[in-house]
Design a protein around this motif. Sequence first.
Motif, short mmCIF file in Angstrom:
data_model
loop_
_atom_site.label_atom_id
_atom_site.label_comp_id
_atom_site.label_asym_id
_atom_site.label_seq_id
_atom_site.Cartn_x
_atom_site.Cartn_y
_atom_site.Cartn_z
N LEU A 17 0.74 -1.12 -0.13
CA LEU A 17 0.15 0.05 -0.02
C LEU A 17 0.78 1.18 0.02
N THR A 18 2.03 1.23 0.76
CA THR A 18 2.88 2.47 0.62
C THR A 18 3.52 2.72 -0.59
N GLN A 19 3.54 1.51 -1.52
CA GLN A 19 4.29 1.70 -2.93
C GLN A 19 2.97 2.33 -3.76
N HIS A 20 1.68 1.81 -3.60
CA HIS A 20 0.68 2.31 -4.33
C HIS A 20 0.45 4.01 -3.95
N ILE A 21 0.50 4.16 -2.71
CA ILE A 21 0.32 5.63 -2.22
C ILE A 21 1.34 6.52 -2.92
N SER A 22 2.50 6.11 -2.84
CA SER A 22 3.62 6.99 -3.39
C SER A 22 3.42 7.35 -5.03
N GLN A 23 2.80 6.58 -5.56
CA GLN A 23 2.44 6.76 -7.25
C GLN A 23 1.13 7.64 -7.36
N VAL A 24 0.46 8.29 -6.42
CA VAL A 24 -0.66 8.92 -6.42
C VAL A 24 -0.28 10.44 -5.89
N HIS A 25 -0.32 11.34 -6.62
CA HIS A 25 0.07 12.74 -6.32
C HIS A 25 -0.64 13.36 -5.28
N PHE A 26 -2.11 12.97 -4.95
CA PHE A 26 -2.87 13.74 -4.07
C PHE A 26 -2.92 12.86 -2.87
N LEU A 27 -2.23 11.85 -2.61
CA LEU A 27 -1.96 10.94 -1.30
C LEU A 27 -0.64 11.16 -0.69
N ASP A 72 -14.54 11.43 11.08
CA ASP A 72 -14.02 12.31 10.19
C ASP A 72 -13.35 12.03 9.23
N SER A 73 -12.57 10.70 9.42
CA SER A 73 -11.82 10.05 8.59
C SER A 73 -12.11 9.12 7.68
N HIS A 74 -12.00 9.12 6.35
CA HIS A 74 -12.55 8.12 5.48
C HIS A 74 -11.87 6.72 5.66
N ILE A 75 -12.53 5.67 5.37
CA ILE A 75 -11.82 4.42 5.63
C ILE A 75 -12.03 3.53 4.28
N ILE A 76 -10.94 3.10 3.77
CA ILE A 76 -10.87 1.88 2.92
C ILE A 76 -10.48 0.60 3.48
N MET A 77 -11.31 -0.52 3.55
CA MET A 77 -10.93 -1.65 4.05
C MET A 77 -10.16 -2.57 3.23
N VAL A 94 -15.39 3.65 2.45
CA VAL A 94 -15.33 4.10 0.99
C VAL A 94 -15.31 3.29 0.12
N ASP A 95 -14.75 2.07 0.51
CA ASP A 95 -14.26 0.84 -0.69
C ASP A 95 -13.92 -0.17 0.20
N TYR A 96 -13.96 -1.31 -0.44
CA TYR A 96 -13.43 -2.66 -0.19
C TYR A 96 -12.38 -3.16 -0.58
N LEU A 97 -11.19 -3.41 -0.50
CA LEU A 97 -10.18 -3.87 -1.34
C LEU A 97 -9.87 -5.27 -0.87
N LEU A 98 -9.78 -6.19 -1.94
CA LEU A 98 -9.19 -7.62 -1.33
C LEU A 98 -7.47 -7.65 -1.54
N LYS A 99 -6.96 -8.27 -0.87
CA LYS A 99 -5.54 -8.32 -0.80
C LYS A 99 -5.21 -9.69 -1.85
N PRO A 100 -4.28 -9.60 -2.61
CA PRO A 100 -3.10 -8.59 -2.55
C PRO A 100 -3.97 -7.47 -3.34
N VAL A 101 -3.61 -6.25 -2.77
CA VAL A 101 -4.39 -5.16 -3.44
C VAL A 101 -3.63 -4.83 -4.55
N GLN A 102 -4.50 -4.84 -5.81
CA GLN A 102 -3.80 -4.28 -7.44
C GLN A 102 -3.85 -2.92 -7.49
N ARG A 105 -7.12 -1.25 -9.15
CA ARG A 105 -8.31 -1.30 -8.10
C ARG A 105 -8.25 -0.36 -6.92
N PHE A 106 -6.90 0.01 -6.57
CA PHE A 106 -6.50 0.86 -5.64
C PHE A 106 -6.98 2.36 -6.19
N LEU A 107 -6.37 2.46 -7.28
CA LEU A 107 -6.40 3.73 -7.85
C LEU A 107 -7.98 4.28 -8.14
#
Length: 245
Positions: A17-27, A72-77, A94-102, A105-107
Amino acid sequence: MIDCVIVDDEQHAIDLLTQHISQVHFLRLVGTATNPVKGVVMITDLKPGLVFLDVQMPQLTGIEILRLISKDSHIIMTTAYKEYALDGFEHAVVDYLLKPVQFLRFLKAVNRLWTVHNNARMISEQDHYVFVKTEQKGKLLKIDSRRITYIEGLSNYAVIHLDDRKKITTYLKLKELTESLSSRGFVRIHKSYIISLSHLTAIEGNMVRIVNEDQGISIGEAYRKDFFEYINSKMLTPPPDGRVN
């Protein structure tokens, strides 16, 4: 920018998830926790806009954490088990992601949140604006109500004073302006004046001081009681007799 926290008892899941987040400019990742109890403390302290929350963890499950943290915090499970999705959505995640998170789908999930975030911000910003009729026939002027310091009534029109000392003349009566602006932090203190409480700097006897204005504004007799009742309600230590006037 949306600040993110990841709570997952599996480090490899956090790494992905850290790797995915690093690729999204607004996260922006601001914290991670493999211990769910520490995760609750982290969420409470950091107040992130988004939490990636694993469902199955020791000590506390993701569903139990949902009941403990602020709404106040949005949740993605995230989880490897589809059967937990219903529980998550019952808590308005907000959403529900199955592991391993692609990543795709994350985006999709975070883009949906970004759209909601931007729409809410635009609505909030638009709420501060008002339109008034000007001296020029058929012309409406858009004003940020946060810039209005006070309004002066003159017969059948009013003069709006702004925080840069500019003035706007509008063909509206103070009664109409009071009704429109009372929910935005404005109060009528005189038959000829409405003031912005956010620009009120001091009260001196029967006079109020407004930011950037050299002269004080008198508090009219008919408006004194309601005005001072409001001021008393905001005092840190009310006077013994409950009055400031």
